[in-house]
Scaffold this motif. Sequence first.
Motif, PDB file in Angstrom:
ATOM      1  N   ASP A  50       8.184   0.910   4.020  1.00 60.20           N
ATOM      2  CA  ASP A  50       6.928   0.434   3.438  1.00 60.20           C
ATOM      3  C   ASP A  50       6.478   1.359   2.297  1.00 60.20           C
ATOM      4  N   THR A  62       1.409   0.906   3.507  1.00 62.16           N
ATOM      5  CA  THR A  62       0.477  -0.165   3.152  1.00 62.16           C
ATOM      6  C   THR A  62       0.108  -0.969   4.397  1.00 62.16           C
ATOM      7  N   ASP A  63      -0.256  -2.227   4.201  1.00 63.73           N
ATOM      8  CA  ASP A  63      -0.724  -3.069   5.310  1.00 63.73           C
ATOM      9  C   ASP A  63       0.344  -3.290   6.387  1.00 63.73           C
ATOM     10  N   ASP A  64       1.612  -3.296   5.972  1.00 64.61           N
ATOM     11  CA  ASP A  64       2.688  -3.564   6.926  1.00 64.61           C
ATOM     12  C   ASP A  64       2.635  -2.555   8.080  1.00 64.61           C
ATOM     13  N   ASP A  69      -5.151  -3.325   0.730  1.00 63.39           N
ATOM     14  CA  ASP A  69      -4.562  -4.657   0.543  1.00 63.39           C
ATOM     15  C   ASP A  69      -4.444  -5.346   1.891  1.00 63.39           C
ATOM     16  N   ASP A  87       7.739  -3.664  -0.462  1.00 66.19           N
ATOM     17  CA  ASP A  87       7.332  -2.833   0.675  1.00 66.19           C
ATOM     18  C   ASP A  87       7.580  -3.553   1.990  1.00 66.19           C
ATOM     19  N   THR A  88       7.338  -4.854   1.993  1.00 65.11           N
ATOM     20  CA  THR A  88       7.519  -5.611   3.231  1.00 65.11           C
ATOM     21  C   THR A  88       8.996  -5.771   3.580  1.00 65.11           C
TER      22      THR A  88
END
Length: 482
Positions: free
Chosen positions: A19, A51-53, A92, A273-274
């Motif tokens: 990520d 990040t959000d992941d 995000d 990133d995902t």
Amino acid sequence: MASLHDRIEGVLLGTAVGDALGAPYEFGPPRGPELDVVMAGGGPWEPGEWTDDTAMALAIAEVAATGADLRGEPAQDAIVARWCEWSRDAKDVGIQTRAVLREAARGGAITAHRARLAAAARHESVGRSGGNGSLMRAAPVALAYLDDEDALATTARAISELTHFDPDAGDACVLWCSAIRHAVHTGELDVRVGLRHLEPGRREMWLSRIGSAEASTPSAIPGNGWVVAAFQAAWSAITTTQVPPEDPAHGSFRADHFRLAVDAAVRAGNDTDTVAAIAGGLLGAAYGASAVPLQWRRLLHGWPGLTARGVVALASPIARRGKPDTFDYRYRGYEVGALTPHPYDPQVLLGGIGALWRLPHGVDAVVSLCRVGGDAVRTDMPHVEVRLIDRDDPDENPHLDLVLTEAVRVVEELRSQGRTVLLHCVSALSRTPTVAALYGARLQGVSCERALRDVQAALPDAHPNAAFRTALQRLDPGVLVR
Ligand SMILES: [Mg+2]
């Protein structure tokens, strides 16, 4: 069982480094071999920030680490509540996830039941809900059911459906989590192991999707914001990246497949990133935390205020169903220990655990070769923890040559930044002199044997175990390979 433990710790760590590596390149075009992929940060992201992941995965991990059964409504309520909390200040949040969380929290406290209803309603109104946002966060579910594959499949789908109603999203989570579980147990990478958990009519479709991913490069799979394409891009990155031969004398290590395949996932472009987080979770399960490059590990951080150490520390309690770590970090009897400058480089201090507790003046970076307690970790300077176990058994250090090389590389990097480094383990008898010898050999261009003799002259009690000595012999011809 030490290597099993290493693989358990690799799942969340692999997710997080993928990520953070991919974060600066999100929504960019595919990156060819002529372009760098480095953990440099960019946009709102600091270097090494996930990040959000990872944030959403850690919310699941926190609940699982309490020992709660994720199949139960109370655990799922706790997960969606934590997601809600995170989303309020998050840099995000995925479109689908944000819409569902907002709707489910409207007019009262969010619950899993309300989230599922909102996810289904969103699917109805938009006509689809197959974004990659549930697959990116799925890895901790695998850790919670290492001993029960059927429960894992049920739970992976249930957690996916908290925000993503589409059966493609649920299927992808079932397959990927089953693959992570299999990789933790066996070290093998096989994304087909969970096919039997899918509805019979959907298995052929997924077999064909997996086959086409293997026949394609990650960047040739379009639209990886869709869960199926993200799954395919991650699997393509893993299977089309060659596993390097184990040739320590030439600086080539099989476990470096972790780094190379995560790099390939980022190069897919778009939702970098995902795709890299998804790939990293499975690769980490197969190769273990010890295969994660220390340079990445050192920079890693993010919501809710954790670093690599905190991510690693969450993994074991999940696998142990909430049972706490009973390791005694006080190392009674080792309070004093050795402390001496490296014979070839006085700004590398070699010591035992006592030197960490009473940090010598001038030291502004620490490389720990043993487990250290949270209260011993300084936050005002780089502190890198290396997973190295002082035993002869090869199961204890599954990637010994790579880990020794990585430890030396990180000391070299810290020194190149002008830092004074404390290199330590518990008693400076085996691990510290081994890494110090390899560092010295590379620095002076002498043999590891010669460097070890000089290190032992400075640390007279030092006597590396037989496995470490043999590793130094294997690495010896490669001391100048950087
Ligand atoms: Mg992200």
